[in-house]
Design a protein around this motif. Structure first.
Motif: not given
Length: 59
Positions: A44-52, A14-19, A56-59
């Motif tokens: 993998g899931l935890k780190k990918a969410k952290e990176l996302r 159920n995750l978005p494709v890029k994530l 988002k914080g940089k945008d």
């Protein structure tokens, strides 16, 4: 068992494709290093969410 391109653990369905793609990439690296599939999936899931969140914080 590593996940080749286009496949992923059921818990990622159920995750978005890029994530999901990033989570699989991270999980495969952890799986190769540790051999622990459960650890690889969770991390993998935890780190990918952290990176996302960082992105988002940089945008």
């Amino acid at each position: 068992m590593p996940w080749p391109k286009g496949t992923y653990p059921p818990s990622y369905k159920n995750l978005p494709v890029k994530l999901r793609e990033k989570a699989v990439e991270i999980a495969n690296a952890i799986l190769e290093e540790s051999g622990d599939e459960g650890l690889a999936i969770a991390t993998g899931l935890k780190k990918a969410k952290e990176l996302r969140q960082k992105k988002k914080g940089k945008d």
